[in-house]
Design a protein around this motif. Structure first.
Motif, PDB file in Angstrom:
ATOM      1  N   TYR A 187      78.235   9.867 -64.931  1.00 37.85           N
ATOM      2  CA  TYR A 187      77.745  11.153 -64.445  1.00 37.85           C
ATOM      3  C   TYR A 187      78.937  11.958 -63.967  1.00 37.85           C
ATOM      4  N   LEU A 188      79.014  13.216 -64.394  1.00 36.49           N
ATOM      5  CA  LEU A 188      80.138  14.092 -64.080  1.00 36.49           C
ATOM      6  C   LEU A 188      79.631  15.258 -63.237  1.00 36.49           C
TER       7      LEU A 188
ATOM      8  N   GLN B 119      77.174   3.558 -65.051  1.00 34.21           N
ATOM      9  CA  GLN B 119      75.801   3.071 -64.954  1.00 34.21           C
ATOM     10  C   GLN B 119      75.540   2.109 -66.108  1.00 34.21           C
ATOM     11  N   LEU B 120      75.142   0.885 -65.762  1.00 32.69           N
ATOM     12  CA  LEU B 120      74.968  -0.173 -66.742  1.00 32.69           C
ATOM     13  C   LEU B 120      73.488  -0.365 -67.059  1.00 32.69           C
TER      14      LEU B 120
ATOM     15  N   VAL C  93      66.375   4.478 -66.478  1.00 34.82           N
ATOM     16  CA  VAL C  93      66.624   5.843 -66.029  1.00 34.82           C
ATOM     17  C   VAL C  93      68.057   5.915 -65.522  1.00 34.82           C
ATOM     18  N   TYR C  94      68.783   6.942 -65.944  1.00 36.12           N
ATOM     19  CA  TYR C  94      70.147   7.166 -65.471  1.00 36.12           C
ATOM     20  C   TYR C  94      70.065   8.124 -64.284  1.00 36.12           C
ATOM     21  N   HIS C  95      70.380   7.625 -63.111  1.00 30.88           N
ATOM     22  CA  HIS C  95      70.158   8.381 -61.875  1.00 30.88           C
ATOM     23  C   HIS C  95      71.346   9.287 -61.548  1.00 30.88           C
ATOM     24  N   THR C  96      71.048  10.508 -61.153  1.00 26.02           N
ATOM     25  CA  THR C  96      72.051  11.457 -60.692  1.00 26.02           C
ATOM     26  C   THR C  96      71.433  12.286 -59.565  1.00 26.02           C
ATOM     27  N   ASP C  97      72.255  13.133 -58.960  1.00 30.19           N
ATOM     28  CA  ASP C  97      71.729  14.065 -57.960  1.00 30.19           C
ATOM     29  C   ASP C  97      71.538  15.457 -58.556  1.00 30.19           C
ATOM     30  N   ALA C  98      71.583  15.555 -59.885  1.00 26.28           N
ATOM     31  CA  ALA C  98      71.452  16.856 -60.545  1.00 26.28           C
ATOM     32  C   ALA C  98      69.986  17.285 -60.587  1.00 26.28           C
ATOM     33  N   PRO C  99      69.636  18.421 -60.016  1.00 28.47           N
ATOM     34  CA  PRO C  99      68.241  18.878 -60.086  1.00 28.47           C
ATOM     35  C   PRO C  99      67.853  19.387 -61.463  1.00 28.47           C
TER      36      PRO C  99
ATOM     37  N   SER D 223      66.338   9.388 -69.567  1.00 30.52           N
ATOM     38  CA  SER D 223      65.784   8.033 -69.638  1.00 30.52           C
ATOM     39  C   SER D 223      66.010   7.493 -71.043  1.00 30.52           C
ATOM     40  N   ARG D 224      66.060   6.166 -71.138  1.00 31.63           N
ATOM     41  CA  ARG D 224      66.228   5.519 -72.437  1.00 31.63           C
ATOM     42  C   ARG D 224      65.165   4.431 -72.614  1.00 31.63           C
TER      43      ARG D 224
END
Length: 409
Positions: A257-258, A310-311, A320-326, A331-332
């Motif tokens: 996550y960038l 994230q593994l 689910v790939y978690h971020t703080d981006a609103p 998801s995969r």
């Protein structure tokens, strides 16, 4: 629920095989194909394909019915815009080194440039829109990148390992202050070097990297990367800046996550990328495009907190790939050859589903259904009913799902 026809972006750093092969088109393509865009970006929106084959721009569909397509909460939060853009990246050559602004920086920068009368499509425009551009990239194949500042103590070890007479004083600058302030000082010094000084220093550094690789030194991968960038951009300060960043190799399913301010550069590989629907980029170098050093320094985050990967959890059907981006969440879903279990997907505002392996049937509760093959995607409006994902055939299946971020709720 409608199929999407998506735009291919033919940037020079792209592959002539990856995206055509994914879509079942002839390989190689006549020109490099770098990105496949899925969304309602004004520059190249997807088109929804109706049951009768008639196509409509997804941008126009959303603008005509923002509440029905996005849902009340999403439409209100993002002023009637789809907040995310989903992509396939096919990286054959390194991109430019870049960072993206926060929401506050983007709004302020956009207002300044509007007041200054800079055209939104001008080459020297930094902020064509007033929004942030966080992004997440998930590898489909082995994916190579530079991202975030390496721990400065470790960077000092790298610089010592390739030290040259011209490099020594810069190594000492960081070793005397091995923290974010020291990184800022060294980075600023390097990207503002006079060209004559840079033309003397870069060949020294590249020669030292060649020697380190020949001797199979500890920083072999980092040095090979510098040599690759130096060959393509022999007079660019971005080659030096690359010495300060984490060198990452993502395996399939792994993601980074960038957030705002993260300096990064994609090197090679294939990935799914999800990002906020924005064009705001501050470039550092390794590109013929506009570089605004003072503005870049206002945006770049020099904190060196590591670059977490994230593994995927082995054996899990959904991740689910978690971020703080609103603006987004990715998801995969994966099914093995023997796993034919269906998965229910509840409404979550606007959604894009992308199949990257095998075939999957998307079945709505109202009886509507569509089948997605590899490289195909579909649009689910907020007003559409819940759907069920059913793997088809005997092959392994992989599907990605893009939605607005749950942290925006």
């Amino acid at each position: 629920m409608e199929l999407l026809r998506n735009a291919v972006r033919p940037y020079a750093w792209g592959s002539r095989t990856i995206i055509p092969e994914l879509q079942g088109r002839p390989v190689p393509a006549p020109h490099p194909e770098a990105e496949l865009w899925m969304g309602a970006h004004p520059g190249d929106p997807s088109h929804v394909v109706g049951p009768d084959g008639v196509e409509r721009s997804l941008l126009e569909v959303v603008e005509a019915d923002p509440l029905g397509q996005l849902g009340e909460k999403c439409a209100r939060r993002w002023d009637g815009r789809l907040p995310f853009l989903l992509k396939i990246l096919a990286v054959e050559e390194p991109l430019s080194m870049q960072a993206h602004p926060s929401a506050e920086q983007a709004a302020a920068g956009y207002a300044r440039e509007e007041a200054a009368g800079i055209a939104r499509d001008a080459a020297n425009r930094n902020y064509p829109d007033p929004t942030a551009k966080p992004e997440l990239v998930c590898a489909l194949t082995e994916f190579h990148a530079l991202a975030g500042f390496r721990d400065p103590h470790r960077t000092v070890e790298l610089l010592n390992a390739i030290e040259t007479p011209g490099l020594a004083k810069y190594t000492q600058l960081l070793s005397a202050q091995p923290d974010s302030d020291g990184l800022r000082a060294l980075f600023t010094t390097w990207i503002t070097l006079p060209q004559a000084t840079l033309d003397e220093l870069l060949p020294e550094v590249l020669d030292a990297c060649v020697l380190h690789v020949k001797e199979r030194g500890e920083f072999d991968l980092e040095c090979r990367t510098i040599l690759e960038l130096g060959e393509a951009h022999p007079q660019d300060a971005g080659v030096l800046a690359a010495l300060l960043l984490n060198r990452l190799v993502l395996r399939a399913g792994e993601a980074i996550y960038l957030p705002a301010g993260n300096l990064h550069l994609y090197l090679r590989g294939t990935a799914v990328e999800i990002l906020a629907n924005s064009d705001n980029i501050l470039r550092c170098g390794l590109t013929p495009k506009h570089v605004d050093v003072p503005e870049l320094l206002r945006v770049v985050d020099f904190r060196c907190e590591g670059m977490p990967v994230q593994l995927p959890e082995p054996g899990q059907r959904a991740a689910v790939y978690h971020t703080d981006a609103p603006e987004f969440e990715l998801s995969r879903f994966e099914w093995t050859e023997r796993d034919r279990q269906s998965v229910a997907v509840e409404p979550a505002g606007p959604q894009i589903l992308l199949c990257t392996q095998g075939r999957v049937r998307v079945r709505a509760l109202d009886g509507t259904e569509l089948e997605l093959g590899r490289g195909q995607s579909l649009w689910l409006a907020a007003s559409d009913p819940a759907v069920e994902l059913v793997p088809v055939g005997g092959d392994a299946v992989q599907l990605f799902r893009a939605t607005p971020g749950t942290c925006a709720d």
